[in-house]
Design a protein around this motif. Sequence first.
Motif, mmCIF file in Angstrom:
data_model
loop_
_atom_site.group_PDB
_atom_site.id
_atom_site.type_symbol
_atom_site.label_atom_id
_atom_site.label_comp_id
_atom_site.label_asym_id
_atom_site.label_seq_id
_atom_site.Cartn_x
_atom_site.Cartn_y
_atom_site.Cartn_z
ATOM 1 N N ALA A 339 1.485 -1.168 -0.277
ATOM 2 C CA ALA A 339 -0.488 0.309 -0.308
ATOM 3 C C ALA A 339 0.258 1.145 0.266
ATOM 4 O O ALA A 339 2.096 1.071 0.434
ATOM 5 C CB ALA A 339 -0.839 -0.198 1.127
ATOM 6 N N ASP A 340 0.194 2.391 -0.331
ATOM 7 C CA ASP A 340 0.465 3.458 -0.507
ATOM 8 C C ASP A 340 1.208 4.592 -0.035
ATOM 9 O O ASP A 340 1.670 5.366 1.259
ATOM 10 C CB ASP A 340 0.245 4.627 -1.468
ATOM 11 N N LEU A 341 0.556 3.837 1.523
ATOM 12 C CA LEU A 341 0.197 4.251 3.356
ATOM 13 C C LEU A 341 0.719 2.994 3.939
ATOM 14 O O LEU A 341 0.196 2.192 4.130
ATOM 15 C CB LEU A 341 -0.628 4.749 3.744
ATOM 16 N N ARG A 342 1.791 3.298 4.696
ATOM 17 C CA ARG A 342 2.045 2.421 5.827
ATOM 18 C C ARG A 342 2.582 2.623 7.082
ATOM 19 O O ARG A 342 3.123 4.079 7.533
ATOM 20 C CB ARG A 342 4.261 1.997 5.397
ATOM 21 N N LEU A 343 2.056 2.362 8.111
ATOM 22 C CA LEU A 343 2.032 2.718 9.490
ATOM 23 C C LEU A 343 2.551 1.865 10.688
ATOM 24 O O LEU A 343 2.649 0.339 10.260
ATOM 25 C CB LEU A 343 -0.240 2.549 9.884
ATOM 26 N N ASP A 344 3.090 2.615 11.396
ATOM 27 C CA ASP A 344 3.882 1.665 12.413
ATOM 28 C C ASP A 344 2.476 1.684 13.164
ATOM 29 O O ASP A 344 1.245 2.562 13.194
ATOM 30 C CB ASP A 344 4.918 1.901 13.013
ATOM 31 N N ALA A 358 -3.613 12.372 10.825
ATOM 32 C CA ALA A 358 -2.748 11.395 10.193
ATOM 33 C C ALA A 358 -1.293 12.356 9.145
ATOM 34 O O ALA A 358 -0.480 12.087 9.153
ATOM 35 C CB ALA A 358 -3.378 10.595 8.377
ATOM 36 N N ARG A 359 -1.485 13.828 9.006
ATOM 37 C CA ARG A 359 -0.443 14.587 8.835
ATOM 38 C C ARG A 359 0.100 14.597 9.688
ATOM 39 O O ARG A 359 1.721 15.037 9.579
ATOM 40 C CB ARG A 359 -0.600 15.957 8.178
ATOM 41 N N THR A 369 4.842 7.465 2.833
ATOM 42 C CA THR A 369 4.034 7.645 2.137
ATOM 43 C C THR A 369 4.104 8.137 0.628
ATOM 44 O O THR A 369 5.745 7.635 1.063
ATOM 45 C CB THR A 369 2.836 9.122 2.376
ATOM 46 N N THR A 370 4.175 7.133 0.150
ATOM 47 C CA THR A 370 4.843 6.756 -1.898
ATOM 48 C C THR A 370 3.435 7.681 -2.449
ATOM 49 O O THR A 370 2.575 7.550 -2.915
ATOM 50 C CB THR A 370 4.800 5.378 -1.662
ATOM 51 N N GLY A 371 4.098 9.032 -2.833
ATOM 52 C CA GLY A 371 3.211 9.486 -3.825
ATOM 53 C C GLY A 371 1.846 9.903 -3.162
ATOM 54 O O GLY A 371 1.027 10.836 -4.609
ATOM 55 N N VAL A 372 1.277 9.603 -1.843
ATOM 56 C CA VAL A 372 -0.374 10.225 -1.489
ATOM 57 C C VAL A 372 -0.335 10.965 -0.551
ATOM 58 O O VAL A 372 0.246 10.758 -0.099
ATOM 59 C CB VAL A 372 -0.910 8.751 -1.588
ATOM 60 N N GLU A 373 -1.338 11.553 -0.414
ATOM 61 C CA GLU A 373 -1.439 12.143 0.666
ATOM 62 C C GLU A 373 -1.983 11.391 1.242
ATOM 63 O O GLU A 373 -2.673 10.564 1.250
ATOM 64 C CB GLU A 373 -2.387 13.414 0.432
ATOM 65 N N PRO A 374 -1.569 11.609 2.903
ATOM 66 C CA PRO A 374 -2.156 10.709 3.987
ATOM 67 C C PRO A 374 -2.938 11.369 4.751
ATOM 68 O O PRO A 374 -3.851 10.453 5.784
ATOM 69 C CB PRO A 374 -0.859 10.851 5.310
ATOM 70 N N ALA A 376 -6.397 10.111 3.857
ATOM 71 C CA ALA A 376 -7.214 9.398 4.070
ATOM 72 C C ALA A 376 -7.348 9.310 5.477
ATOM 73 O O ALA A 376 -8.486 8.068 5.612
ATOM 74 C CB ALA A 376 -6.982 8.553 2.563
ATOM 75 N N LEU A 377 -6.328 8.472 5.554
ATOM 76 C CA LEU A 377 -6.198 7.879 6.555
ATOM 77 C C LEU A 377 -7.009 8.442 8.021
ATOM 78 O O LEU A 377 -6.791 7.997 9.487
ATOM 79 C CB LEU A 377 -4.709 7.073 7.347
ATOM 80 N N ASP A 378 -7.045 9.895 8.289
ATOM 81 C CA ASP A 378 -7.720 10.219 9.060
ATOM 82 C C ASP A 378 -9.530 10.007 9.833
ATOM 83 O O ASP A 378 -10.120 9.546 10.452
ATOM 84 C CB ASP A 378 -8.473 11.694 8.955
ATOM 85 N N LEU A 379 -9.840 8.563 8.929
ATOM 86 C CA LEU A 379 -10.745 7.901 8.971
ATOM 87 C C LEU A 379 -10.668 7.096 9.855
ATOM 88 O O LEU A 379 -11.867 7.133 10.539
ATOM 89 C CB LEU A 379 -10.805 7.393 7.439
#
Length: 392
Positions: A339-344, A358-359, A369-374, A376-379
């Motif tokens: 995935a483009d978003l990777r969380l610890d 998320a920011r 992140t890889t080329g995307v804004e973070p 969306a993970l505020d969800l």
Amino acid sequence: MLVRELTTDDLDAAWELGRFAFGGGQERPASTSVDVPGMTRYGAFDEAGRLVGKAVDLHHDQWWSGRTVPAADVGGVAVAPEARGRGVARAMLTALLAGAHDRGAAVSALYPTVAAPYRAFGWETAGVLRTVDLATSRLPRHRSAPHLTVRAGTPADLPAVADLYEQVTRHLNGMLTRRGKLFDFFAADGGLPGDGLTLVEEDGHLVGYATWQRGSGYGADSVLTVDEALATTAEAARELVGVLARWASVAPTLRLCPLDGDAVSVQLPLEAAREHERNLWMHRPVDVARAVSARGWPDHARGVVDFGLTDPIAEWNTGTWRLAVADGAAELTRIGGEADLRLDVRGFALLYAGAARARSVAQTGLLHTTGVEPDALDLLGVGGPAHLLDYF
């Protein structure tokens, strides 16, 4: 080193280890020498069979937006001074999380004496339990409402008190339900939870309460400690605060833990409060899929986001996940690929508890992140920040 559940034969050694670690006195609570339902005690033993570490899994449930989430809250972590720095805590907490996962727990909270070691094990700071002092004379006094009745409570009123606590807390995040075998065990004596209980009623129904400790003396240094003050209406909250204000002649200081934004705290002159104590608390998922599916979600929240998760202690959480939220519910499912978003896992804890967006998590290095804004993970964190009123 061997890590296992403690038996009653181990409890004397566990008591002594905790007494030395936390500087306790000689008086020993009865609960430390018997099996307690709703509690799993873990111990670490060296090659000679000596107990060198202990930790307790408290089988709590937490409220998350109207639904109960099974928790493995952690208390009583202690390591013998000769064994510190040798991986004892890591071994115990790894075993505790595995046992909690096996019994169906979804999340975990704890109060650290030092945060850094628990960060290494996947917990992250999520909030602070504040204890403040207020000059009792500063409390507002309102004309008593004729439709409300104030009286002293008795043990027979405790079920109604528990129901009112639930009315206030069930739609918040993180608060303990105070239900289950563990709470039943400690409530079995049937006594009041403090020196006194003050009730506010309307037409015979409880609408507010305060539990308190009188303390000693009546001079300038006398303190009335309010363990808890909650109400379900503004009128009841004003009445309760007015009752507390009348202690001013014998208890110049009122000490309490305000619950941010509740009916009582908005009646208090908190701008004049002095901080007496602050207890940082931390959170982490035990099982990310259960943590998402078990909790309540706001009806307006809707969306889908994919992310990777790394959890070196609870490896069953590691992988690529899809979060889907709709109609007041959510599900986390495993998917293939990257995935483009990777969380610890600590970043997951911050977002889930509403402690950061998320920011901000990306700026901490706990979200990549890889080329995307973070954003969306505020969800993952909709529903507001988590709170705790119980210390364990």
